[in-house]
Design an enzyme around this catalytic site. Structure first.
Site, short mmCIF file in Angstrom:
data_model
loop_
_atom_site.label_atom_id
_atom_site.label_comp_id
_atom_site.label_asym_id
_atom_site.label_seq_id
_atom_site.Cartn_x
_atom_site.Cartn_y
_atom_site.Cartn_z
N SER A 1 1.07 -1.22 -0.15
CA SER A 1 0.07 0.11 -0.12
C SER A 1 0.77 1.22 0.01
O SER A 1 1.65 1.49 -0.85
CB SER A 1 -0.73 0.07 1.12
N ASP B 1 -9.53 -3.82 -5.83
CA ASP B 1 -8.85 -2.66 -4.89
C ASP B 1 -9.55 -1.55 -5.03
O ASP B 1 -9.47 -0.91 -6.10
CB ASP B 1 -7.36 -2.97 -4.85
N HIS C 1 -8.19 -4.97 -1.31
CA HIS C 1 -6.90 -4.48 -1.03
C HIS C 1 -6.10 -5.46 -0.12
O HIS C 1 -4.94 -5.49 -0.03
CB HIS C 1 -7.21 -2.87 -0.20
#
Length: 695
Positions: free
Chosen positions: A547, A633, A667
């Site tokens: 991320s 995501d 995600h």
């Protein structure tokens, strides 16, 4: 390694002009998710990655079996008491998802549960395996039992895009009620009488901006809009105080917050404002009997704790004043005591403040104390304390060698009682491993902490995984990992670089790694890698992050590619500038308080352009890179790593550069535990292979 030719992304020049700067983006076409060419390209990349890693299949299967064999597959959590029930979850061998259960409570001591056994009177609240059915992805966003214990509000998602459908289950009859609300966000809160449930929905940019009140038994179309947040920098959420006396509606940006409260027994009433938002001031509130506790950073960078009257919650009187060396993280109010979660010297801690008859007395504050722990590095936090009246505090504890442990702290006896430690099968012994902290020196002289774990007797210098994040004041604290043992037992060192931009060393540590100081995050990570090499601790260093930590991976690979033998970038935020320039995308506007606003500020634009990974790929020799992403995501879009890998193939030397896209996940990657173990086994086998360790 396969000699198969990697996919070549077509180039479709697309111009971007900002602040007089014209940039041509050849791979912008990959942002169109439903374009058949985009899907075909991602599938071609998956096929290439599968072929390029096919020689790792035996090792991947070995590591998967190691993870599986070390895990007690049929297991259960420590029960948590609330309103006359013990709540717990359990897993069963061969099943992907957990099962939420409860039994009637008798006393304060948790019942003794044994794996594979169920208690008399066990009631299954939610079975994730039944709910998931044959779906490739499944997650639960909300699971909230009404104060009366007779209703369960829960929400489910089957795609990974974090948009859930709310359902209500009657726990008396076991029936699912007709109430069903699609498109909700995480969280929610019940009214005191269980007649109403409050939930949040999102706007077109998928920002949670509205709170609604649903009356049980009525159509969703009749739900009442309670509050709508118009400022695009703010997210909102709704919760219930531990005392269950107040509904708490919070609005927050990255740097500012605002709270409204409503008596939970008056669900149709009007929320009242605690204190108007003030740019740069963050605060949270908890009900503590005859007053409120307020944790805030008004004129207190590391936060201070204050009290406030019930009829004037915006009138704050200091209780624990600001300290330069201690960051106050959270406060939990109970009838007989208050618990403060804090951070000092890069470690978390717990402070207990006694109370008399529901009221603080200044002389008793002198008897406040902190709970001590024996290990040099660890992580501790309050966990599972839903009841307001209790003489026990539930804690979660772990370190890099101590598996996750659950303690009750007896407030009368002032002693820790170990209730459960995660079982690690296969003869794991913490005494076989060592953990410690070292300090790197950054270019500006700042000392950067590094947490390190290795098996005792590991030959040095050793291949090393160096993990980092460094954004949003999120701390990567020392913690245990079953999967990591497969590296340590093969002679690896594992290290965490606690770089600026995170929160490990307090609020200033965060401030020194954001906005126009963001590059400190990247140079700190490189300094940590160089320290490990100079100390003769590390040979080949594999960098890993996800991320915003994926942004870190892309930035350090541009900054110092020769430092790293390989890079694992998971759901990586590597096309940061293009994303933060587009206010129509989820998270973008609220992110301007983290990165700056490059759309309206030329200086921010130039600064972000100077470090954004996608913009700065050049013709140097790069290490092998494994980028992992998910098609659904909604936090970091799949096209960021897809564009990045395409540009690396076009411009850079070295590699190979691999892209793996989960075509039905979000995600967090794949949702089932066995699926996630297989994905981790692939990543670890790639790390071992890249570091030339193949046993």
């Amino acid at each position: 390694m396969s000699s198969q030719t990697p996919p070549t992304a077509k180039k479709v020049p697309s111009e971007r002009v900002h602040h007089g700067d014209t940039v041509v983006d050849d791979y912008a076409w990959l942002t169109v998710k439903d374009d058949p060419e985009t899907v075909a390209y991602l599938e071609a990349e998956n096929a290439y990655t599968q072929q390029a890693t096919s020689h790792l299949k035996p090792l991947q299967e070995t590591i998967f079996q190691e993870i599986k064999d070390r895990t007690l597959e049929t297991d259960l959590s420590v029960p948590t008491r609330k309103n006359g029930w013990w709540y717990y979850s359990r897993t069963e061998e061969g099943k992907q998802y957990g099962i939420q259960c409860r039994v009637a409570a008798d006393g304060e001591t948790p019942p003794e549960l044994k794996a594979g056994e169920s208690l008399p009177g066990e009631q299954i609240l939610l079975d994730g395996n039944e709910l998931a059915g044959e779906s490739d992805f499944f997650s639960i966003g909300t699971s909230a039992v009404s104060p009366g214990g007779d209703l369960l509000a829960y929400s489910v998602n089957f795609t990974g895009d974090e948009r859930f459908t709310l359902k209500v289950k009657d726990l008396t009859t076991g029936e699912t009620l007709p109430d069903e609300i699609p498109g909700i966000f995480y969280g929610g809160a019940w009214s005191a009488d269980g007649t109403a449930f409050f939930y949040t929905t999102v706007d077109e940019a998928w920002r949670p901006n509205r709170v609604h009140r649903h009356t049980i038994g009525t159509p969703a179309e009749e739900d009442v809009l309670v509050h709508e947040e118009g400022d695009e920098r703010f997210w909102i959420g709704i919760g219930l105080s531990r005392s269950e006396r107040y509904l708490v509606l919070s609005a927050g940006s990255k740097i500012t917050s605002e709270v409204r409260i409503l008596e939970a027994d008056d669900p149709a009433g009007e929320f009242r404002l605690v204190r108007p938002r003030e740019t740069g001031v963050e605060y949270g509130i908890d009900h503590a009997g005859d007053h409120f506790l307020v944790l805030h950073n008004r004129n207190a960078e590391n936060f201070e704790l204050a009290t406030a009257p019930l009829d004037a919650p915006g009138d704050w009187t200091p209780l624990i004043e600001h300290r330069e060396d201690t960051r106050l993280l959270d406060v939990d109010a109970f009838q007989s005591h208050t618990v403060v979660h804090f951070r000092r010297d890069g470690l978390t801690g717990i402070r207990i403040l006694p109370r008399d008859a529901g009221t603080y007395r200044s002389e008793r504050l002198d008897s406040a104390y902190e709970i001590s722990f024996p290990e040099p590095i660890y992580d501790v936090s309050p966990a599972g304390n839903p009841e307001f009246t209790t003489e026990r505090l539930r804690l979660g504890y772990t370190s890099m060698i101590t598996p996750p442990s659950v303690y009750d702290y007896d407030l009368r006896a002032r002693e820790l009682i170990l209730l459960k430690q995660k079982v690690v099968l296969g003869g794991y012994d913490p005494a076989d491993y060592e953990q410690f902290r070292e300090w790197a020196t950054a270019a500006d002289g700042t000392r950067v902490p590094i947490s390190i774990v290795a098996r005792k007797g590991t030959a040095l210098p050793a291949p090393t995984v160096l993990y980092g994040y460094g954004s949003y004041e999120i701390s990567i604290d020392p913690s245990f990992s079953v999967a990591r043992l497969s590296l340590l037992d093969r002679g690896f060192v594992f290290a965490i670089a606690h770089v600026r931009g995170g929160g490990e060393m307090g609020r200033r540590w965060y401030e020194d790694g954001k906005f126009q100081k963001k590059k400190n995050t990247f140079t700190d990570f490189v300094a940590a890698a160089e320290h490990l090499k100079a100390a003769n601790r590390s040979s080949a260093i594999i960098a890993r992050g996800g991320s915003a930590g994926g942004l870190l991976m892309g930035a350090v690979t541009n900054l110092s590619p020769e430092t790293f033998a390989g890079v694992v970038a998971e759901v990586p935020f590597v096309d940061a500038l293009n994303t933060i320039l587009d206010p129509s995308l989820p998270l973008t506007v609220i992110e301007w308080d983290e990165w700056g606003d490059p759309l309206h500020n030329a200086d921010v634009y130039e600064y972000m352009k100077s470090y954004s990974p996608y913009e700065n790929v050049d013709d140097r020799v790069y290490p092998p890179i494994l980028a992992i992403t998910s098609l659904n995501d909604t936090r970091v879009f799949y096209h960021e790593p897809a564009k990045w890998i395409a540009k690396l193939r076009e411009v850079a030397d070295g590699g190979p550069f691999l892209l793996k896209t989960e075509m039905g996940a979000g995600h967090g990657g794949r949702s089932g535990r066995y699926d996630s173990w297989r994905e981790e086994a692939l990543t670890l086998s790639w790390i071992l292979d890249t570091a030339k360790v193949t046993r």
